[in-house]
Design an enzyme around this catalytic site. Sequence first.
Site, PDB file in Angstrom:
ATOM      1  N   HIS A 162       1.333  -1.389  -0.448  1.00 34.28           N
ATOM      2  CA  HIS A 162       0.178  -0.414  -0.466  1.00 34.28           C
ATOM      3  C   HIS A 162       0.949   1.553  -0.023  1.00 34.28           C
ATOM      4  O   HIS A 162       0.406   2.010  -0.494  1.00 34.28           O
ATOM      5  CB  HIS A 162      -0.729  -0.084   0.813  1.00 34.28           C
ATOM      6  CG  HIS A 162      -1.899   1.348   1.189  1.00 34.28           C
ATOM      7  ND1 HIS A 162      -3.002   1.467   1.094  1.00 34.28           N
ATOM      8  CD2 HIS A 162      -1.684   2.922   2.193  1.00 34.28           C
ATOM      9  CE1 HIS A 162      -3.362   1.877   1.252  1.00 34.28           C
ATOM     10  NE2 HIS A 162      -3.088   2.606   1.541  1.00 34.28           N
ATOM     11  N   GLU A 163       2.000   1.395   0.973  1.00 34.40           N
ATOM     12  CA  GLU A 163       2.617   3.091   0.833  1.00 34.40           C
ATOM     13  C   GLU A 163       3.206   2.624   0.169  1.00 34.40           C
ATOM     14  O   GLU A 163       3.866   3.289  -0.824  1.00 34.40           O
ATOM     15  CB  GLU A 163       3.668   2.183   2.116  1.00 34.40           C
ATOM     16  CG  GLU A 163       2.769   2.032   3.663  1.00 34.40           C
ATOM     17  CD  GLU A 163       1.826   3.523   3.983  1.00 34.40           C
ATOM     18  OE1 GLU A 163       2.125   4.759   3.317  1.00 34.40           O
ATOM     19  OE2 GLU A 163       0.777   3.396   4.645  1.00 34.40           O
TER      20      GLU A 163
ATOM     21  N   HIS B  37       1.798   4.200  -2.785  1.00 33.15           N
ATOM     22  CA  HIS B  37       2.270   6.140  -2.746  1.00 33.15           C
ATOM     23  C   HIS B  37       3.649   6.189  -3.034  1.00 33.15           C
ATOM     24  O   HIS B  37       3.850   7.337  -3.922  1.00 33.15           O
ATOM     25  CB  HIS B  37       1.872   6.624  -1.193  1.00 33.15           C
ATOM     26  CG  HIS B  37       0.626   6.348  -0.859  1.00 33.15           C
ATOM     27  ND1 HIS B  37       0.148   6.581  -1.191  1.00 33.15           N
ATOM     28  CD2 HIS B  37       0.153   5.928   0.490  1.00 33.15           C
ATOM     29  CE1 HIS B  37      -1.494   6.751  -0.549  1.00 33.15           C
ATOM     30  NE2 HIS B  37      -0.813   5.705   0.224  1.00 33.15           N
TER      31      HIS B  37
END
Length: 443
Positions: A25-26, A29
């Site tokens: 998920h990170e 980003h």
Amino acid sequence: MSPVLLFILGVVFVAIGIAVSIALHEVGHLLPAKLFKVRVTKYMIGFGPTVWSKKRGETEYGLKAIPLGGYVSMIGMYPPNKEDGTVRPSSTGMFQSLASDARSLAHEEIGPGDENRVFYRLPVWKKIIIMLGGPAMNLLIGVVLTGVLLMGFGIASQTTTVAEVSKCQVKAGETVDPNSAACKLTPAASAGLKPNDTITSFDGKAVTSWNELTGWIRASAGKQVSITVQRNGAPVATTVTPVLSARPVIGPDGRQTKGADGKLQYQDVGFLGIGAQTALVPQPASSVLPMAGENITQVAGVIVNLPDRVAGVAKAAFSEEPRDPNGPISVVGVGRVAGEVAAMEQVPLQSRFAALIGLLAGLNFALAVFNLVPLLPLDGGHVAGALYEGARRQVARLRGRPDPGAFDIAKLLPVTYVVAVLLMGMGALLIYADIVKPVNLFG
């Protein structure tokens, strides 16, 4: 292998899966931020004290002590404080101080040459891409795991192989001693059908699915028809005459339906007295996205009604009421479910592993949808701020006014803290409920 060890392995498997999902998920980003030249100072998995870290280039990568999330730090998340030479009035409230402090911290690491590498200077579309990168990664993981589940393992489906043959014809709600004179043989027992027979044809028609066969049986009450089965590798032909019998009316959800009076519904249809074996049947690639869409819709329904669902959990946790099996659960509850699935020794190992894969897929869909809620500190809150900024600039352009500049999302920090406190409270409640009143998924 002992049930306790299997339980632990199930918990560890899902814990690792959750950690990997958070890490990716990170990454969702991190990658677009670096692509758009924003300086990323930290990529961390977890919160609290740093357990391990290593700096590569301008980014520090590390692990924190509390593995309950992760974050990516980008310089210039908020516009700087406006310096107009005036003295800030002493009546500045706490919330204004919070916003000011956040802006200051966001600019502490900005060095020479970083002026055009700050997040707040990005065009709106780039901000949205960066903030949607995390949820998009979880959606991708969920779809991939759904594909592995459906195409690699399959879903539990009724096959055309007989699991059991009922000896006696029994009315709904009644029992009959199979060794008594009151036992009237079922058509299947009279025809000599046996468990593990695979039905290949019925009334001269090739049987390709259990649902198809069931429909033919129900429509053949009182009619003598031919039936062929595969038994021990050889075809066996016989005849059966389905009898008219009251059978439950099953709805689209697989459960027996109820009438307007609240009573279970039955209908008179043809009946043989056989049950089907279930097996994991691989599905085509075309089934993956529809299944993913169903999961996302279910998760969205839970989130839309989250306040009521959480209130229901609280009521169950502090009373004798049972938990709603379709309600929200914490990471503790997820771990417990994973352990129970892994420890079900009566279920084939392949089916247990498939269930764990499905659990991880559902968790990723939940992470994706929940992070899209338009409230800070969730990703959806940053997306909402970027959309507001774009709309404000467009309105100013249409009215011939000067560009108002980047929206100072730091002004929403008071809301952020309130939401964060509520989320922590909800998490604590769910953990407590999962300990004292866990969800019972297996009866």
